[in-house]
Every structure is written in structure tokens, then in C-alpha cells.
Design a protein around this motif. Structure first.
Motif, PDB file in Angstrom:
ATOM      1  N   LYS A 143      -2.093  -9.572   3.423  1.00  0.00           N
ATOM      2  CA  LYS A 143      -2.360  -8.841   4.665  1.00  0.00           C
ATOM      3  C   LYS A 143      -1.218  -7.876   4.931  1.00  0.00           C
ATOM      4  CE  LYS A 143      -5.101 -12.316   7.171  1.00  0.00           C
ATOM      5  NZ  LYS A 143      -5.195 -13.081   8.445  1.00  0.00           N
ATOM      6  N   GLU A 144      -1.581  -6.714   5.467  1.00  0.00           N
ATOM      7  CA  GLU A 144      -0.572  -5.738   5.872  1.00  0.00           C
ATOM      8  C   GLU A 144      -0.917  -5.176   7.244  1.00  0.00           C
ATOM      9  OE1 GLU A 144       1.987  -3.755   2.338  1.00  0.00           O
ATOM     10  OE2 GLU A 144       0.179  -2.682   2.921  1.00  0.00           O
ATOM     11  N   GLY A 145       0.127  -4.831   7.975  1.00  0.00           N
ATOM     12  CA  GLY A 145      -0.068  -4.251   9.289  1.00  0.00           C
ATOM     13  C   GLY A 145       1.078  -3.342   9.654  1.00  0.00           C
ATOM     14  N   GLN A 148       0.802  -1.221   0.000  1.00  0.00           N
ATOM     15  CA  GLN A 148       0.000   0.000   0.000  1.00  0.00           C
ATOM     16  C   GLN A 148       0.835   1.272   0.000  1.00  0.00           C
ATOM     17  OE1 GLN A 148      -2.378  -1.277   3.523  1.00  0.00           O
ATOM     18  NE2 GLN A 148      -4.155  -0.893   2.223  1.00  0.00           N
ATOM     19  N   ARG A 149       2.140   1.152   0.206  1.00  0.00           N
ATOM     20  CA  ARG A 149       3.049   2.294   0.200  1.00  0.00           C
ATOM     21  C   ARG A 149       2.668   3.337   1.250  1.00  0.00           C
ATOM     22  NH1 ARG A 149       7.510   0.297  -1.934  1.00  0.00           N
ATOM     23  NH2 ARG A 149       7.272  -0.409  -4.082  1.00  0.00           N
ATOM     24  N   ILE A 150       2.310   2.868   2.434  1.00  0.00           N
ATOM     25  CA  ILE A 150       2.022   3.784   3.536  1.00  0.00           C
ATOM     26  C   ILE A 150       3.349   4.230   4.133  1.00  0.00           C
ATOM     27  CG2 ILE A 150       0.918   4.026   5.783  1.00  0.00           C
ATOM     28  CD1 ILE A 150      -1.073   1.894   4.907  1.00  0.00           C
ATOM     29  N   SER A 151       3.561   5.521   4.193  1.00  0.00           N
ATOM     30  CA  SER A 151       4.859   6.061   4.588  1.00  0.00           C
ATOM     31  C   SER A 151       4.911   6.371   6.080  1.00  0.00           C
ATOM     32  CB  SER A 151       5.166   7.323   3.784  1.00  0.00           C
ATOM     33  OG  SER A 151       4.168   8.303   4.010  1.00  0.00           O
ATOM     34  N   ARG A 152       6.123   6.667   6.542  1.00  0.00           N
ATOM     35  CA  ARG A 152       6.412   7.076   7.920  1.00  0.00           C
ATOM     36  C   ARG A 152       5.905   6.042   8.929  1.00  0.00           C
ATOM     37  NH1 ARG A 152       8.995  11.354   8.326  1.00  0.00           N
ATOM     38  NH2 ARG A 152       8.665  11.468  10.580  1.00  0.00           N
ATOM     39  N   CYS A 153       6.335   4.805   8.733  1.00  0.00           N
ATOM     40  CA  CYS A 153       5.997   3.713   9.650  1.00  0.00           C
ATOM     41  C   CYS A 153       7.227   3.354  10.487  1.00  0.00           C
ATOM     42  CB  CYS A 153       5.539   2.477   8.877  1.00  0.00           C
ATOM     43  SG  CYS A 153       4.086   2.736   7.825  1.00  0.00           S
ATOM     44  N   VAL A 154       6.985   2.831  11.672  1.00  0.00           N
ATOM     45  CA  VAL A 154       8.077   2.324  12.507  1.00  0.00           C
ATOM     46  C   VAL A 154       8.119   0.799  12.474  1.00  0.00           C
ATOM     47  CG1 VAL A 154       7.978   4.340  13.997  1.00  0.00           C
ATOM     48  CG2 VAL A 154       6.657   2.302  14.601  1.00  0.00           C
ATOM     49  N   TYR A 155       7.051   0.194  11.961  1.00  0.00           N
ATOM     50  CA  TYR A 155       6.980  -1.260  11.799  1.00  0.00           C
ATOM     51  C   TYR A 155       6.078  -1.549  10.607  1.00  0.00           C
ATOM     52  CZ  TYR A 155       5.190  -6.000  12.490  1.00  0.00           C
ATOM     53  OH  TYR A 155       4.793  -7.299  12.300  1.00  0.00           O
ATOM     54  N   THR A 156       6.513  -2.459   9.754  1.00  0.00           N
ATOM     55  CA  THR A 156       5.702  -2.847   8.598  1.00  0.00           C
ATOM     56  C   THR A 156       5.666  -4.362   8.490  1.00  0.00           C
ATOM     57  OG1 THR A 156       7.607  -2.746   7.080  1.00  0.00           O
ATOM     58  CG2 THR A 156       6.253  -0.753   7.304  1.00  0.00           C
ATOM     59  N   SER A 157       4.526  -4.863   8.056  1.00  0.00           N
ATOM     60  CA  SER A 157       4.355  -6.296   7.856  1.00  0.00           C
ATOM     61  C   SER A 157       3.490  -6.504   6.623  1.00  0.00           C
ATOM     62  CB  SER A 157       3.703  -6.943   9.080  1.00  0.00           C
ATOM     63  OG  SER A 157       3.397  -8.308   8.821  1.00  0.00           O
ATOM     64  N   GLY A 166      -1.603 -21.087   3.893  1.00  0.00           N
ATOM     65  CA  GLY A 166      -0.180 -21.205   4.163  1.00  0.00           C
ATOM     66  C   GLY A 166       0.559 -19.938   3.774  1.00  0.00           C
ATOM     67  N   LEU A 167       1.613 -19.635   4.510  1.00  0.00           N
ATOM     68  CA  LEU A 167       2.400 -18.432   4.258  1.00  0.00           C
ATOM     69  C   LEU A 167       3.345 -18.665   3.087  1.00  0.00           C
ATOM     70  CD1 LEU A 167       3.208 -15.561   5.229  1.00  0.00           C
ATOM     71  CD2 LEU A 167       4.961 -16.675   6.628  1.00  0.00           C
ATOM     72  N   ARG A 168       3.249 -17.801   2.079  1.00  0.00           N
ATOM     73  CA  ARG A 168       4.124 -17.909   0.921  1.00  0.00           C
ATOM     74  C   ARG A 168       5.241 -16.873   0.943  1.00  0.00           C
ATOM     75  NH1 ARG A 168       2.485 -17.193  -5.486  1.00  0.00           N
ATOM     76  NH2 ARG A 168       4.456 -17.957  -6.355  1.00  0.00           N
ATOM     77  N   SER A 169       4.919 -15.669   1.368  1.00  0.00           N
ATOM     78  CA  SER A 169       5.918 -14.607   1.392  1.00  0.00           C
ATOM     79  C   SER A 169       5.647 -13.698   2.578  1.00  0.00           C
ATOM     80  CB  SER A 169       5.874 -13.796   0.087  1.00  0.00           C
ATOM     81  OG  SER A 169       6.730 -12.670   0.156  1.00  0.00           O
ATOM     82  N   MET A 170       6.723 -13.234   3.225  1.00  0.00           N
ATOM     83  CA  MET A 170       6.559 -12.358   4.381  1.00  0.00           C
ATOM     84  C   MET A 170       7.667 -11.318   4.399  1.00  0.00           C
ATOM     85  SD  MET A 170       6.305 -13.249   8.455  1.00  0.00           S
ATOM     86  CE  MET A 170       7.875 -14.088   8.451  1.00  0.00           C
TER      87      MET A 170
END
Length: 234
Positions: A232-234, A125-134, A158-162
Motif C-alpha cells: 500500500k502507498e499513500g 511508484q516513484r511519485i515525485s514532489r510529495c510532502v508526505y509518503t507512506s 501483519g505489517l512487515r515493512s513500513m
């Protein structure tokens, strides 16, 4: 300076978190110890059954069953409720006052978070000014579909990429108003408990409706094929 996802892995100020679950008994105990415990239980069941059949004394078998039930319940709770338990403990733990905090003391600080010298940007999503991204890509495996990883079972996600990253940040304490630097970057040990939101669900019927997602897959060298995917993003 804003950091894009492509340069995270090569920046020493960024902590790369490549573990799917930060709080799990499966990843914290060596497999050798797990196998040894299982062997002890097998020996205990065999010995208890033999004694019960030979001299009709069920005490050893009952003891082994009780201990096995306790261990099984503990492992089950850890796998399914461990994260909720930790979050509940942290939420109930009282906030510390930075004015009276001592060096080396474990504290809980609630306040306003601001970026440090190296802010992050989320991968999709290209959300800027983060201190943690997932950013995590999951795939659903049916009966004849491909596995997302070597441990992916059928009829599960199942998790494919993280991609998970953390950097140093500042937090302003609500109680004292003091501002503290939190060392989460530069390879620090970080266990995140951040909720991830579903950004997009993709299946073979609607994958062409999201060109941004297809471009993101190509940038990550990931194929789409006829897979059922969830980002998913967080």
C-alpha cells in the motif's frame, strides 16, 4: 532537490514516522498502568464476589462490573473507531483565517499544498514532489506460514515493512489567500491521517508477474518466498 527513499533516514530535514498507528490507546498508555488497572479490576471482582457470597450484598460487584464495562467500551471504541472519530472531529472543526490566527493557537487550515525545499518521492511508484509518503508492505499469515512481525496473529494481515516520511511544506489558505509554512519535517511531531491505496497484491501464483515489485523487495533486502503480500502507498 528531490529526495529518494534510500536517503530519507539520513536527512535531518525529513521526519521519519515509524509508528503503524498514530492514534491508539495501546501505544499511548504505559503497560505498567494497564497491568495495574487490570489488577485492580481483578481485586474488585474477587472482593465483590466474596461479599456477595458472604453477606449477599451485590453492590460492590455491580459497581465493579459497571466501571469495567465502561472502561472496556472506551478501549474498544478507541481501538476500532478512534481514527474515524478524530477525522470526523477535524472535518467538523471550522476553518481558521490566517489573518486573525494567533501564535500558539491550534488552527485548521484548508488550502492548496505545495512542496518546500525538500520534496519527497514515494518508494515504490516513484511519485515525485510529495510532502508526505507512506509505503507499507503487509503479509497474510495462514496456519503454517511465517509471521511478518512478533505480534502477527494467524489468519490476519501483519505489517512487515513500513516507510513513512514527512517534510516541511507550504499551504495557501482558501479564505485569506495567505501562504503559510507548515513545519512537518526535521523531526516534528506528526500524526498522519492519509488514506493508503492498494498498489499490488502478490501471492505465490502471480509473484513473477510483477518484476518491479521483486526488484523493490531486493532493494529493501526483503525475501518473497511463498508469501501472500500486499503493498500500500499513500
Amino acid at each position: 532537490m528531490k529526495m529518494r527513499a534510500t536517503s530519507f533516514a539520513h536527512n535531518q530535514a525529513v521526519t521519519n514516522l515509524n509508528v503503524e498507528d498514530g492514534f491508539s490507546i495501546k501505544g499511548s498508555i504505559p503497560k505498567t498502568i494497564i497491568y495495574m488497572v487490570l489488577m485492580l479490576f481483578v481485586i474488585g471482582f474477587v472482593a465483590g464476589g466474596f461479599i456477595l457470597a458472604a453477606i449477599h450484598n451485590p453492590i460492590l460487584l455491580i459497581v465493579v462490573v459497571v466501571i469495567f464495562g465502561f472502561v472496556a467500551a472506551l478501549v474498544t471504541w478507541n481501538i476500532y473507531y478512534g481514527t474515524k472519530g478524530v477525522i470526523g472531529f477535524v472535518s467538523r472543526y471550522p476553518d481558521a483565517d490566517l489573518r486573525t490566527a494567533k501564535d500558539g493557537e491550534y488552527v485548521k487550515v484548508t488550502g492548496v499544498v505545495t512542496c518546500g525545499n525538500v520534496p519527497l518521492e514515494s518508494s515504490f511508484q516513484r511519485i515525485s514532489r510529495c510532502v508526505y509518503t507512506s509505503t507499507c508492505l503487509y503479509e497474510y499469515r495462514g496456519w503454517d506460514s511465517k509471521a511478518a512481525n512478533t505480534q502477527h496473529r494467524r489468519f490476519t494481515w501483519g505489517l512487515r515493512s513500513m516507510e513513512r516520511h514527512a517534510v516541511d511544506f507550504y499551504i495557501s489558505d482558501f479564505q485569506s489567500g495567505l501562504r503559510a509554512l507548515v513545519r512537518a519535517g526535521s523531526g516534528a511531531c506528526v500524526t498522519p491521517y492519509v488514506d493508503e491505496s492498494i498498489v499490488i497484491d502478490v501471492n505465490p501464483d502471480n509473484k513473477d508477474m510483477s518484476p518491479e515489485f521483486l526488484r523493490w523487495l531486493r532493494a529493501k533486502n526483503l525475501s518473497s518466498d511463498d508469501r501472500i503480500m500486499r503493498l500500500k502507498e499513500g
